[in-house]
Design an enzyme around this catalytic site. Structure first.
Site, PDB file in Angstrom:
ATOM      1  N   GLY A 144       0.822  -1.220   0.000  1.00 28.43           N
ATOM      2  CA  GLY A 144       0.000   0.000   0.000  1.00 28.43           C
ATOM      3  C   GLY A 144       0.853   1.266   0.000  1.00 28.43           C
ATOM      4  N   LYS A 145       1.838   1.291   0.882  1.00 22.16           N
ATOM      5  CA  LYS A 145       2.655   2.505   0.987  1.00 22.16           C
ATOM      6  C   LYS A 145       3.777   2.520  -0.045  1.00 22.16           C
ATOM      7  CE  LYS A 145       1.356   2.625   5.779  1.00 22.16           C
ATOM      8  NZ  LYS A 145       0.879   1.205   5.813  1.00 22.16           N
ATOM      9  N   ASP A 148      10.645  -7.360   1.999  1.00 22.93           N
ATOM     10  CA  ASP A 148       9.783  -8.016   2.978  1.00 22.93           C
ATOM     11  C   ASP A 148      10.449  -9.321   3.351  1.00 22.93           C
ATOM     12  OD1 ASP A 148       6.686  -7.417   3.914  1.00 22.93           O
ATOM     13  OD2 ASP A 148       7.266  -9.506   4.167  1.00 22.93           O
ATOM     14  N   CYS A 150       0.756   0.508  12.804  1.00 21.56           N
ATOM     15  CA  CYS A 150      -0.699   0.610  12.950  1.00 21.56           C
ATOM     16  C   CYS A 150      -1.071   0.170  14.360  1.00 21.56           C
ATOM     17  CB  CYS A 150      -1.431  -0.206  11.880  1.00 21.56           C
ATOM     18  SG  CYS A 150      -0.900  -1.917  11.790  1.00 21.56           S
TER      19      CYS A 150
HETATM   20  C1  LIG Z   1       2.592  -3.531   8.677  1.00 19.41           C
HETATM   21  S1  LIG Z   1       3.028  -4.649   7.447  1.00 19.41           S
HETATM   22  C2  LIG Z   1       3.511  -3.571   6.150  1.00 19.41           C
HETATM   23  C3  LIG Z   1       2.372  -2.958   5.388  1.00 19.41           C
HETATM   24  C4  LIG Z   1       2.831  -2.241   4.142  1.00 19.41           C
HETATM   25  N1  LIG Z   1       3.836  -1.253   4.425  1.00 19.41           N
HETATM   26  C5  LIG Z   1       1.687  -1.575   3.404  1.00 19.41           C
HETATM   27  O1  LIG Z   1       1.503  -0.366   3.512  1.00 19.41           O
HETATM   28  O2  LIG Z   1       0.992  -2.285   2.662  1.00 19.41           O
HETATM   29  C6  LIG Z   1       4.544  -5.261   7.976  1.00 19.41           C
HETATM   30  C7  LIG Z   1       5.256  -6.163   6.984  1.00 19.41           C
HETATM   31  O3  LIG Z   1       6.548  -6.408   7.509  1.00 19.41           O
HETATM   32  C8  LIG Z   1       6.958  -7.705   7.151  1.00 19.41           C
HETATM   33  N2  LIG Z   1       8.062  -8.073   8.066  1.00 19.41           N
HETATM   34  C9  LIG Z   1       8.006  -8.623   9.294  1.00 19.41           C
HETATM   35  N3  LIG Z   1       9.234  -8.748   9.814  1.00 19.41           N
HETATM   36  C10 LIG Z   1      10.100  -8.264   8.895  1.00 19.41           C
HETATM   37  C11 LIG Z   1      11.513  -8.130   8.836  1.00 19.41           C
HETATM   38  N4  LIG Z   1      12.288  -8.521   9.842  1.00 19.41           N
HETATM   39  N5  LIG Z   1      12.054  -7.613   7.719  1.00 19.41           N
HETATM   40  C12 LIG Z   1      11.279  -7.210   6.676  1.00 19.41           C
HETATM   41  N6  LIG Z   1       9.946  -7.329   6.674  1.00 19.41           N
HETATM   42  C13 LIG Z   1       9.356  -7.837   7.768  1.00 19.41           C
HETATM   43  C14 LIG Z   1       5.694  -8.523   7.260  1.00 19.41           C
HETATM   44  O4  LIG Z   1       5.786  -9.680   6.455  1.00 19.41           O
HETATM   45  C15 LIG Z   1       4.631  -7.529   6.770  1.00 19.41           C
HETATM   46  O5  LIG Z   1       4.375  -7.732   5.418  1.00 19.41           O
END
Ligand SMILES: C[S@@+](CC[C@H](N)C(=O)[O-])C[C@H]1O[C@@H](n2cnc3c(N)ncnc32)[C@H](O)[C@@H]1O
Length: 438
Positions: free
Chosen positions: A261-262, A279, A379
Site C-alpha cells: 500500500g505505501k 519483505d 498501525c
Molecule cells: C505492517 S506490514 C507492512 C504494510 C505495508 N507497508 C503496506 O503499507 O501495505 C509489515 C510487513 O513487515 C513484514 N516483516 C516482518 N518482519 C520483517 C523483517 N524482519 N524484515 C522485513 N519485513 C518484515 C511482514 O511480512 C509484513 O508484510
C-alpha cells in the site's frame, strides 16, 4: 439447509471461534463459495465481525444461562451469533432470531440431537434476562462493556484516562469506513466525479490528501480499482507517505513493504526515482508486484525478499534518500477492522514486537544519506511500539533527530503524530519522522 447469510456466518464463526482461523480469510472463502446476493453478503459479514467483536460481552451475557458443557461444535458459535443479533441488530426481531437459530440447530445438530431445544431454552432465558454488566466500580466493568480483555481496557485507561479510553474502545467497536485513496497518477477530480455518478458518494477525508470515504462497498469489483485509479487504503495509513517531502528523483527504501500500500504511494511520487521494497516473506512480495502493476508504478520498483534487520549486509552505507519502516506490529490500531486481534494479542506481544521494530530501525540508520528522511510508522497505538522506540532509537543514534512535518491537512511540529481511532474514525496509527543532524 440452503446456503444463506446465516449458514455462511455460522460456518465462518465455527472456524474462527473453534479453530482460531482468521475471520477475514475464512469469511472471504465462505462468501466466494456461497455467491450470495449483495444484501445477504452484507448480513453475513455483519454477523461474523459483530459476533467476534462482541464475543467477550456476549459470553458474559450467556454465562449464567449455559448450565452444561456445549458438546456440539456449532452450539457456542450459534448462541453467540444469536445473542449478537438480540443485543445489537435492531432490525432483526427477536422472534426471527429464535426461528433462525432453531432452523440452524436442526440443520447443524447430530441426528437425534436435542441441541435445538437447548438453544431455544437458552435464547428465551437470555431475552428474559436482558443485558447484565459487572458493577461499574469493578475491575472488569469496562472490559465487559466494550468487549476487550481486562489487560487491554486497563492499558487504554492507564494511558489515556477513563473517559478517553471509553471513547477509544467505543470507536474500535464502531463500523469501519469504506476508505479509498485516489492514485496521484490519476486525474483526481475526474475520478471523484465518476465515483459520484456510480453512486459511491465519495466524502473527502479530513485527514489524508487523496482519501475518500465511500457510501458503500464493492469498489474492488469496479474498473476504478481494476484500472488502478483507486486503491483500498485507510486514511490514517495513507497519511504515512505524506510525511516525506519528495523531489521526484530519489532512491527510496521500503523496509517492510507487503502488501505494498505505501510502496505504491512512494513510487507515485518518484517519476525519476525508484523504490526498493523489502519483505521478510518472499511470497508476500508477489502482492507488492501485483499491486504496483495495477497502480501503474511497476517500472519504479524493485523487490527483494530480505529480513530488514540484515539490510546493511546487502546495501551500501548511505544508499537511500528516503527510508520507510512501516514495521510489523501488534495491530492495536486495527481493532475495528480485525476484531479478533483484541483476544489474541497480549501485553508481552507489545514488548516482543517493540524489540523487532527497534532492531529494524537501528539497521536503517546506516543506510540513510546525510540529510535524508527516515519515517517510522506502525498501525498500533501502544507506547512501547511507538514513543518508547523513538526514544531508544534517538538514544542509540545521537546523529539523528526528530524532524517536524506537515501533511496536506495535519501538522506534527515535534516530528511525531499519533492518530487515535476516535479522532477521525480511522485506524489508529503512529508516525515519526527522523533526519540526520548537521
Ligand atoms: C505492517 S506490514 C507492512 C504494510 C505495508 N507497508 C503496506 O503499507 O501495505 C509489515 C510487513 O513487515 C513484514 N516483516 C516482518 N518482519 C520483517 C523483517 N524482519 N524484515 C522485513 N519485513 C518484515 C511482514 O511480512 C509484513 O508484510
Amino acid at each position: 439447509m440452503k446456503t444463506n447469510a446465516r449458514t455462511v456466518a455460522l460456518d465462518t464463526l465455527m472456524k474462527v471461534i473453534n479453530q482460531g482461523s482468521y475471520s477475514n480469510i475464512s469469511l472471504n472463502h465462505a462468501l466466494k463459495a456461497a455467491k450470495l446476493p449483495a444484501e445477504e453478503s452484507r448480513l453475513a459479514t455483519n454477523l461474523v465481525y459483530g459476533t467476534i467483536q462482541y464475543q467477550l460481552y456476549l459470553e458474559y451475557q450467556l454465562r449464567g444461562l449455559v448450565k452444561s458443557r456445549l458438546k456440539e461444535a456449532y452450539l457456542k458459535p450459534l448462541l453467540l451469533m444469536s445473542a449478537y443479533q438480540i443485543f445489537f441488530l435492531d432490525k432483526v426481531p427477536d422472534r426471527a432470531v429464535l426461528d433462525e437459530a432453531n432452523k440452524l440447530a436442526k440443520a447443524y445438530g447430530r441426528p437425534k440431537s436435542n441441541g435445538f431445544r437447548l438453544v431455544n431454552g437458552i435464547l428465551r432465558a437470555l431475552l428474559r434476562q436482558g443485558e447484565v454488566l459487572p458493577d461499574p466500580a469493578s475491575g472488569d466493568y469496562l472490559s465487559v462493556k466494550y468487549s476487550m480483555p481486562v489487560w487491554l481496557s486497563d492499558y487504554f485507561t492507564a494511558n489515556w484516562g477513563r473517559s478517553r479510553a471509553e471513547k477509544i474502545m467505543a470507536s474500535f467497536n464502531s463500523k469501519s469506513k469504506n476508505e479509498i485513496r485516489v492514485s496521484r497518477l490519476a486525474d483526481e477530480q475526474r475520478v471523484v466525479r465518476d465515483l459520484k455518478k456510480a453512486h459511491f458518494d465519495p466524502k473527502e477525508s479530513p485527514l489524508a490528501a487523496d482519501s475518500y470515504a465511500l457510501s458503500r462497498g464493492g469498489i474492488v469489483m469496479t474498473d476504478f480499482f481494476k484500472d488502478g485509479e483507486v486503491t483500498v487504503q485507510d486514511e490514517a495509513a495513507s497519511l504515512v507517505a505524506e510525511a516525506f517531502e519528495f523531489k521526484g528523483n530519489e532512491q527510496a527504501l521500503d523496509a517492510c513493504s507487503a502488501p505494498g500500500g505505501k510502496t505504491i504511494q512512494l513510487a507515485e511520487q518518484l517519476p525519476n526515482g525508484r523504490v526498493t521494497a523489502l519483505d521478510i516473506h518472499e511470497k508476500k512480495l508477489r502482492l507488492v508486484k501485483e499491486n504496483a502493476a495495477r497502480m501503474h508504478v511497476a517500472d519504479r520498483l524493485r523487490v527483494k525478499a530480505l529480513d530488514a534487520r540484515k539490510a546493511t549486509e546487502y546495501f551500501s552505507a548511505q544508499e537511500f534518500d528516503k527510508i520507510l519502516v512501516d514495521a510489523p506490529c501488534s495491530g492495536l490500531g486495527l481493532l475495528r477492522r480485525k476484531p479478533e486481534i483484541r483476544y489474541t494479542k497480549t501485553a508481552a506481544d507489545l514488548e516482543n514486537l517493540a524489540k523487532i521494530q527497534l532492531d529494524i530501525l537501528n539497521e536503517m540508520a546506516g543506510l540513510l544519506k546525510k540529510g535524508g528522511e527516515l519515517v517510522y510508522s506502525t498501525c498500533s497505538i501502544s507506547v512501547e511500539e511507538n514513543e518508547e522506540n523513538v526514544r531508544k532509537f534517538l538514544a542509540a543514534h545521537p546523529d539523528f533527530a526528530l524532524k517536524p512535518f506537515k501533511t496536506a491537512k495535519i501538522s506534527a511540529p515535534k516530528g511525531m503524530l499519533k492518530i487515535l481511532p476516535d479522532s477521525y474514525n480511522s485506524d489508529g496509527f503512529f508516525i515519526a519522522k527522523f533526519t540526520t543532524r548537521g
